[in-house]
Enzyme design. Structure first.
Site, PDB file in Angstrom:
ATOM      1  N   ARG A  20       1.938   1.242   1.821  1.00 57.64           N
ATOM      2  CA  ARG A  20       1.358   0.550   0.663  1.00 57.64           C
ATOM      3  C   ARG A  20       1.799   1.173  -0.663  1.00 57.64           C
ATOM      4  NH1 ARG A  20      -4.757  -0.575   2.535  1.00 57.64           N
ATOM      5  NH2 ARG A  20      -5.158  -0.349   0.354  1.00 57.64           N
ATOM      6  N   ARG A  21       3.049   1.535  -0.700  1.00 60.53           N
ATOM      7  CA  ARG A  21       3.671   2.107  -1.918  1.00 60.53           C
ATOM      8  C   ARG A  21       3.050   3.431  -2.347  1.00 60.53           C
ATOM      9  NH1 ARG A  21       7.852  -1.105  -4.084  1.00 60.53           N
ATOM     10  NH2 ARG A  21       7.893  -2.961  -2.836  1.00 60.53           N
ATOM     11  N   LEU A  22       2.288   4.045  -1.454  1.00 60.54           N
ATOM     12  CA  LEU A  22       1.764   5.379  -1.776  1.00 60.54           C
ATOM     13  C   LEU A  22       2.805   6.402  -1.323  1.00 60.54           C
ATOM     14  CD1 LEU A  22      -2.013   4.981  -0.945  1.00 60.54           C
ATOM     15  CD2 LEU A  22      -0.856   4.841  -3.138  1.00 60.54           C
TER      16      LEU A  22
END
Ligand SMILES: Cc1cc2nc3c(=O)[nH]c(=O)nc-3n(C[C@H](O)[C@H](O)[C@H](O)COP(=O)(O)O)c2cc1C
Length: 198
Positions: free
Chosen positions: A176-178
Site C-alpha cells: 500500500r505504498r508504505l
C-alpha cells in the site's frame, strides 16, 4: 547491530545482497547507476554509468576525466549515485565525495577491457563536440593504426573514480505504498542508522 563501527559493514553487506539479487533477475546491466554531479555553480548534471567495484573504501566507476563529468568533479567532488532495480522495485542512493583511484588500479581495470573499447577510449574526446560521425570513425582507424599489434596503453585521462560514501539509503517498495527506507549516515562520531518516512 547498532555499533557505529559495524554499521558501515552492515550497509555494504546489504548493498552486496541487493546487487547480487539484481544480478539474478536477468537485468541486462544490473550495475548501471545514475551518477549526478554538479559544477562550481551548483548546476546539476546526471548520466548513466556502470559501477565497476565496491568495498570498504568506496564505489568505483571509470570515465574520461576530460569529459563534462570530469570537469564537474574537478570543480566539485560531491556526487550522488542512484541505482534502480525495476524487477525488484528497489533503489539505493549513495552520496559522498570522489577521489581518483591510483594509476595502478586504473591500469588493472583497463587491461581487462576489450581491445575495441580501449581503442574507442583513445578515439573519443568524450563530451566534446563532434562535427560528423566520420571524424570519430577516422580517429578510431588512426588509433588502430597507431597501436597495431601492440598492447593499447591506458590514456592518461581515462581513469577510475572512487565515491567515498557519507550516506547510503535503501528503498524497498512496500505494501500500500508504505515503502521502506533505511538510511545509513556517516556522522562525526561514526555511522548511524535510521528509518525515513516514505
Ligand atoms: C548503460 C550505460 C552505461 C554507461 N557506462 C558508462 C561508464 O561506465 N563510463 C562512462 O564514462 N560513460 C558511461 N556511459 C555513458 C554516459 O552515460 C555518458 O554519456 C558519458 O559518460 C558522457 O557523460 P558526460 O558528458 O556527462 O561526461 C554509459 C551509458 C549507458 C547508457
Amino acid at each position: 547491530m547498532n555499533n557505529p563501527e559495524e554499521l558501515e559493514h552492515e550497509a555494504l553487506a546489504m548493498f552486496k545482497d541487493w546487487l547480487d539479487a539484481a544480478c539474478k533477475t536477468g537485468l541486462h546491466e544490473p550495475t548501471a547507476m545514475t551518477l549526478a554531479t554538479a559544477n562550481a555553480q551548483g548546476r546539476p548534471s546526471a548520466r548513466t554509468m556502470l559501477l565497476k567495484g565496491f568495498d570498504e573504501r568506496g564505489f568505483v566507476f571509470f570515465a574520461n576525466s576530460q569529459s563534462r563529468k570530469g570537469d564537474d568533479l574537478r570543480e566539485n567532488d560531491y556526487v550522488s549515485l542512484c541505482f534502480f532495480w525495476q524487477p525488484l522495485m528497489r533503489q539505493v542512493r549513495i552520496e559522498g565525495r570522489t577521489v581518483t583511484i591510483t594509476a595502478e588500479e586504473s591500469d588493472a581495470y583497463w587491461e581487462t577491457r576489450p581491445r575495441d573499447s580501449q581503442l574507442g577510449a583513445w578515439a573519443s574526446q568524450q563530451s566534446g563536440p563532434l562535427d560528423v560521425r566520420e571524424t570519430l570513425e577516422k580517429r578510431l582507424a588512426e588509433a588502430h593504426d597507431r597501436f597495431l599489434d601492440d598492447t593499447v596503453p591506458r590514456p592518461p585521462h581515462w581513469l577510475g573514480y572512487r565515491v567515498i560514501p557519507e550516506r547510503i539509503e535503501f528503498w524497498k517498495s512496500g505494501w500500500r505504498r508504505l515503502h521502506e527506507r533505511v538510511l545509513y549516515e556517516k556522522q562525526a562520531d561514526g555511522w548511524c542508522k535510521s528509518l525515513l518516512y516514505p
